[in-house]
Structures are given as C-alpha cells and as structure tokens.
Motif scaffolding. Structure first.
Motif, PDB file in Angstrom:
ATOM      1  N   TYR A 297       1.008  -1.136   0.003  1.00 28.47           N
ATOM      2  CA  TYR A 297      -0.277   0.129   0.497  1.00 28.47           C
ATOM      3  C   TYR A 297       0.764   1.484   0.058  1.00 28.47           C
ATOM      4  O   TYR A 297       0.753   2.560  -0.865  1.00 28.47           O
ATOM      5  N   GLN A 298       2.285   1.347   0.991  1.00 32.90           N
ATOM      6  CA  GLN A 298       2.807   2.551   0.488  1.00 32.90           C
ATOM      7  C   GLN A 298       3.586   2.500  -0.603  1.00 32.90           C
ATOM      8  O   GLN A 298       3.886   3.501  -0.948  1.00 32.90           O
ATOM      9  N   ARG A 299       4.280   1.358  -1.217  1.00 33.73           N
ATOM     10  CA  ARG A 299       4.749   1.200  -2.479  1.00 33.73           C
ATOM     11  C   ARG A 299       3.646   1.615  -3.594  1.00 33.73           C
ATOM     12  O   ARG A 299       4.531   3.253  -4.519  1.00 33.73           O
ATOM     13  N   ALA A 300       2.628   1.944  -3.495  1.00 29.96           N
ATOM     14  CA  ALA A 300       1.485   2.774  -4.487  1.00 29.96           C
ATOM     15  C   ALA A 300       0.880   3.421  -4.100  1.00 29.96           C
ATOM     16  O   ALA A 300       1.126   4.357  -5.108  1.00 29.96           O
ATOM     17  N   LYS A 301       0.993   4.452  -2.626  1.00 34.12           N
ATOM     18  CA  LYS A 301       0.927   5.804  -2.388  1.00 34.12           C
ATOM     19  C   LYS A 301       2.118   6.769  -3.221  1.00 34.12           C
ATOM     20  O   LYS A 301       1.845   7.767  -4.033  1.00 34.12           O
ATOM     21  N   GLN A 302       3.724   5.906  -3.188  1.00 35.07           N
ATOM     22  CA  GLN A 302       4.513   6.638  -3.478  1.00 35.07           C
ATOM     23  C   GLN A 302       4.480   7.338  -4.919  1.00 35.07           C
ATOM     24  O   GLN A 302       4.979   7.780  -5.505  1.00 35.07           O
ATOM     25  N   LEU A 313      -1.781   1.622  -9.933  1.00 36.61           N
ATOM     26  CA  LEU A 313      -2.533   0.329 -10.457  1.00 36.61           C
ATOM     27  C   LEU A 313      -2.678  -1.242  -9.653  1.00 36.61           C
ATOM     28  O   LEU A 313      -3.537  -1.181  -8.985  1.00 36.61           O
ATOM     29  N   PRO A 314      -1.906  -2.113 -10.228  1.00 35.67           N
ATOM     30  CA  PRO A 314      -2.143  -3.223  -9.964  1.00 35.67           C
ATOM     31  C   PRO A 314      -1.632  -3.752  -8.679  1.00 35.67           C
ATOM     32  O   PRO A 314      -2.692  -4.060  -7.523  1.00 35.67           O
ATOM     33  N   LEU A 315      -0.744  -2.247  -8.032  1.00 37.39           N
ATOM     34  CA  LEU A 315      -0.350  -2.602  -6.541  1.00 37.39           C
ATOM     35  C   LEU A 315      -1.958  -1.916  -5.956  1.00 37.39           C
ATOM     36  O   LEU A 315      -1.905  -3.079  -4.589  1.00 37.39           O
ATOM     37  N   ILE A 316      -2.844  -0.953  -5.714  1.00 34.27           N
ATOM     38  CA  ILE A 316      -3.659  -0.892  -5.150  1.00 34.27           C
ATOM     39  C   ILE A 316      -4.645  -1.638  -5.260  1.00 34.27           C
ATOM     40  O   ILE A 316      -5.358  -1.880  -4.390  1.00 34.27           O
ATOM     41  N   GLU A 317      -4.687  -1.879  -6.570  1.00 32.40           N
ATOM     42  CA  GLU A 317      -5.780  -3.307  -6.762  1.00 32.40           C
ATOM     43  C   GLU A 317      -5.970  -3.724  -5.308  1.00 32.40           C
ATOM     44  O   GLU A 317      -6.706  -4.864  -5.185  1.00 32.40           O
ATOM     45  N   LEU A 318      -4.637  -5.266  -5.231  1.00 32.75           N
ATOM     46  CA  LEU A 318      -4.366  -6.160  -5.198  1.00 32.75           C
ATOM     47  C   LEU A 318      -4.199  -5.619  -3.769  1.00 32.75           C
ATOM     48  O   LEU A 318      -5.293  -6.516  -2.947  1.00 32.75           O
ATOM     49  N   VAL A 319      -4.335  -4.750  -2.224  1.00 31.14           N
ATOM     50  CA  VAL A 319      -4.387  -3.838  -1.582  1.00 31.14           C
ATOM     51  C   VAL A 319      -5.750  -3.249  -1.180  1.00 31.14           C
ATOM     52  O   VAL A 319      -6.858  -4.754   0.018  1.00 31.14           O
ATOM     53  N   ALA A 320      -6.744  -3.224  -2.452  1.00 32.67           N
ATOM     54  CA  ALA A 320      -8.379  -2.669  -2.182  1.00 32.67           C
ATOM     55  C   ALA A 320      -9.356  -4.979  -1.897  1.00 32.67           C
ATOM     56  O   ALA A 320     -10.071  -4.588  -1.756  1.00 32.67           O
ATOM     57  N   ALA A 328      -9.632   4.590   3.205  1.00 29.04           N
ATOM     58  CA  ALA A 328      -8.567   5.020   2.932  1.00 29.04           C
ATOM     59  C   ALA A 328      -8.347   4.360   1.808  1.00 29.04           C
ATOM     60  O   ALA A 328      -7.243   4.982   1.603  1.00 29.04           O
ATOM     61  N   VAL A 329      -8.047   3.243   2.004  1.00 32.85           N
ATOM     62  CA  VAL A 329      -7.787   2.615   0.663  1.00 32.85           C
ATOM     63  C   VAL A 329      -8.374   2.471  -0.494  1.00 32.85           C
ATOM     64  O   VAL A 329      -7.788   2.579  -1.754  1.00 32.85           O
ATOM     65  N   GLN A 330      -9.593   2.562  -0.020  1.00 33.06           N
ATOM     66  CA  GLN A 330     -10.210   2.656  -1.367  1.00 33.06           C
ATOM     67  C   GLN A 330     -10.840   3.887  -1.585  1.00 33.06           C
ATOM     68  O   GLN A 330     -10.589   4.272  -3.458  1.00 33.06           O
ATOM     69  N   GLU A 331     -10.044   5.102  -1.535  1.00 33.04           N
ATOM     70  CA  GLU A 331      -9.974   6.254  -2.171  1.00 33.04           C
ATOM     71  C   GLU A 331      -8.633   5.806  -2.776  1.00 33.04           C
ATOM     72  O   GLU A 331      -8.725   6.896  -3.350  1.00 33.04           O
ATOM     73  N   THR A 332      -7.796   6.021  -2.049  1.00 31.74           N
ATOM     74  CA  THR A 332      -6.168   5.579  -3.110  1.00 31.74           C
ATOM     75  C   THR A 332      -6.538   5.182  -4.043  1.00 31.74           C
ATOM     76  O   THR A 332      -5.585   5.627  -5.522  1.00 31.74           O
ATOM     77  N   PHE A 333      -7.497   3.819  -3.898  1.00 26.81           N
ATOM     78  CA  PHE A 333      -7.592   2.988  -5.640  1.00 26.81           C
ATOM     79  C   PHE A 333      -8.322   3.920  -6.406  1.00 26.81           C
ATOM     80  O   PHE A 333      -7.705   4.013  -7.590  1.00 26.81           O
ATOM     81  N   ALA A 334      -9.095   5.011  -6.063  1.00 29.86           N
ATOM     82  CA  ALA A 334     -10.090   5.837  -6.662  1.00 29.86           C
ATOM     83  C   ALA A 334      -9.142   6.562  -7.631  1.00 29.86           C
ATOM     84  O   ALA A 334      -8.823   7.018  -8.169  1.00 29.86           O
ATOM     85  N   ALA A 346     -13.753   5.282 -10.775  1.00 32.82           N
ATOM     86  CA  ALA A 346     -13.289   5.484  -9.591  1.00 32.82           C
ATOM     87  C   ALA A 346     -14.159   6.302  -8.922  1.00 32.82           C
ATOM     88  O   ALA A 346     -14.490   6.329  -7.254  1.00 32.82           O
ATOM     89  N   ASN A 347     -15.487   6.885  -9.689  1.00 32.15           N
ATOM     90  CA  ASN A 347     -16.637   7.292  -8.607  1.00 32.15           C
ATOM     91  C   ASN A 347     -17.473   6.323  -7.474  1.00 32.15           C
ATOM     92  O   ASN A 347     -16.886   6.165  -7.017  1.00 32.15           O
ATOM     93  N   GLY A 348     -17.227   4.997  -8.260  1.00 28.45           N
ATOM     94  CA  GLY A 348     -17.866   3.951  -7.780  1.00 28.45           C
ATOM     95  C   GLY A 348     -16.787   3.650  -6.198  1.00 28.45           C
ATOM     96  O   GLY A 348     -17.332   2.948  -5.304  1.00 28.45           O
TER      97      GLY A 348
END
Length: 361
Positions: A297-302, A313-320, A328-334, A346-348
C-alpha cells in the motif's frame, strides 16, 4: 493477562501528565511493580543536533520533576527515558523490549475525549499495542465500580479475566454488562415478551460464562440491557471508574479493527479504560501478511505521489481486494483509477469509501 514486568508510563509532559502519573503510580503500587517512564520528542525539520540535545536534556529535567517525589516515597523507578521519534511508535516499540506488563497513557479529559481517538498518540497505541493499555482519564477507580462488557466471544473472555483481576487489585465492585437488541416493537408483539426471553437467555449465558472463572470474594453485579450495544455501554460507563474491554489483534488496513462497538465505547466513555488485545491462533502469520500488504500500500501511494499511476494501479488493486472495508484504501484506489482515465470506476470506489465511513460513524 499480565506478566511480572514494569508498568510502562508514557508521559506527554502536558496538562494530562498529572493524571497519568497518578494512575501509573497507583497501578505500580498495587502490582508491586517498578515504573519505567518515557517521553518521546519528534525531531523538527532542519533542527541541529545541538538544538535536539538541548530539548532532550530539558525533557529529562521535566520528567525527573514528576518522578522524584515518587522515588522519594519509595516507589522503584526502574528507568527514565527520553527517546527521539514519533511518540506512538516509540511507545509501541519500547514497551515490549522492557518487558512491560502494562502501558499507561493519557486519553483526554471529557472535553477532549473525541480528539484522542482521531489521530492522537493514544489512538495509535490502543490500536496497535500488544501490551495491555490503560488510558487514564481522571483518578484511578478507587471508589467506583469497574465495568466489563461481556458476550460469548473469545475477546469477551479475555476482557473478563482482566476485569476480575483489576477488581481484586483495586478492591472495587465489578459490573458485567451484556446487551441484547430491542426488536420487540418491530418484530414481535408490543408486550415485550420476546425481549424478556432474550434478556433471560443473555443472563443465563453470562452465568454459564462465569462458571469458568474464580469470582469468589468479588462484589459482582450482572446487568442485562436492551438496545444499541455501544450506547448502553457508554451510558453504564458514566457511573464506572474503569472500562475493561478486549479487542481483536491489530490490522492496520482495517480502520475499525477494534470492532465497531468497542470503537464507539472507547470514543465516547468518559472513564478510564483498560484495553487488552486478544491474540488468537495464527495471529503471527496474519500480522506478517498484513505487514506485507501494508508495505504494498505504501509503495502504491509513493508511486501515485510520483505521478506513476499505471505502475501504482495493480499494487493498490491488490490491496483493495484484501482490505475491502478500509475507506482510505478505497479512496487511494479511486485516485489511481482517475490517473489512468477510468473515471466511472473511480467514482464507484469513492462511493464505497463514503459508505464505509458512514457505517463506522
């Protein structure tokens, strides 16, 4: 519940310090345990080593001013530390290393109770500590009963064991509260007959639970309430000196990992609270998996901060996928979906995050 180690007291050196010192001192005396005190200082941006050394020295003097009277009265002060780092991280990492049997920290006076669960040091310690945490709010429970919510969960048994020990330690009465939902008006006739049956069943369950514990000599009361569990617990806590509750093991990717009832009870009750984590089978493996996911998650945010949305995208999708209840994870995914032009998706995800936050209150 507890080992034979010291009482580990985290002192912020602010207006809450006197209450924390009183609570820690009372606990140390009754447990016949030494005290270890710590204060954490965060380094300021561009601060010189000389300035930091000066602030550390000043903090040690202030710590000593609080602890000297205790030492003079015969209480053993095993260690007094000033550490550099984020206060919560310092406390969480240091307490196990000194073999602490309990952490004592501040939780805000009534006017600031909400603040301590929204981004404060106490929140982080309660959520993440493997050591039991005493959140001091006012005086120790010397003249008021202890309150312990009970049900049939493994966490409830851990909390009950701790509450019985605290009741003996403080020679205080203990109230157990079990809450049943009041659905008589919507699902049953208005005579409340079904509610009466539910309350009787709950009382019998508590009696059966108590058969596994030694409560001889404890002034014990069982209270069965109907309605919203958190509201009933908070209301009962108005008359208590200490709320004792156990939670599940910590999961940094699930915001309500304390459990929604426990979260609200701790947020709104005004008395001191003792939080104990229940560590179940497979806990170590679970925490390792969580740590790996948190790193992802932290790598995706960076990557998002570096405008590398395609890689994030593929990193945060895995976390989500594995932390679906974390807003917070879902918002980062968006955000990641927005970066690659997938606006509808993203809106979903943002709508999902809003629903999660609404559910947690």
């Amino acid at each position: 519940m507890l080992n034979k180690g010291p009482v580990f007291v985290a002192l912020p050196l602010d207006h809450e310090t006197p209450d924390i010192v009183v609570a820690a001192t009372e606990l140390a005396r009754r447990l016949a345990a030494p005290l270890v005190a710590i204060h954490a200082i965060q380094r300021r941006r561009l601060e010189s080593d000389k300035s930091l050394e000066s602030r550390v020295a000043e903090a040690r003097l202030r710590l000593e001013s609080h602890l000297a009277p205790l030492r003079d009265s015969g209480l053993e002060i095993q260690d007094m530390m000033v550490a550099v780092g984020h206060p919560a991280e310092v406390v969480i990492e240091t307490a196990p290393s000194v073999g602490a049997q309990m952490i004592v920290t501040g939780g805000g006076r009534p006017a600031t109770v909400r603040r301590w669960v929204v981004g404060s040091m106490a929140e982080a310690i309660v959520r993440r500590s493997s050591v039991p945490v005493w959140v001091a709010r006012g005086k120790p429970p010397l003249d008021r009963p202890l309150l312990c919510p009970v049900d049939l969960s493994p966490e409830s048994r851990v909390g009950l064991e701790a509450a019985i020990r605290m009741a003996r330690l403080f020679e205080a009465p203990l109230t157990l509260i079990s809450v049943v939902k009041d659905e008589s008006a919507s699902r049953f006739d208005r005579s409340g007959q079904q509610l009466e049956k539910d309350e009787a069943a709950a009382r019998q369950q508590v009696r059966q639970l108590l058969e596994d514990f030694d409560v001889e000599g404890v002034d014990l009361t069982v209270q069965i309430a109907a309605g919203d569990a958190a509201e009933q617990i908070v209301g009962a806590a108005d008359h208590a000196g200490l709320l004792v509750v156990a939670s599940r093991g910590y999961d940094p990717l699930v915001r309500d990992w304390l459990g929604p009832v426990t979260e609200r009870a701790l947020r709104h009750s005004l008395c001191s609270a003792l939080m104990i984590r229940h560590v179940g089978e497979g806990h170590g493996e679970r925490e390792q998996a969580i740590a790996r996911l948190a790193d992802t998650y932290q790598r995706a945010k960076q990557l998002l901060d570096d405008n590398r949305g395609e890689e994030a995208l593929p990193l945060i999708e895995l976390v989500a996928e594995q932390a679906g209840a974390n807003a917070a994870v879902q918002e980062t995914f968006a955000t990641a979906l927005d970066r690659v032009g997938r606006t509808v998706e993203a809106n979903g995800r943002r709508e999902l995050a809003a629903l999660i936050r609404d559910r947690l209150g």
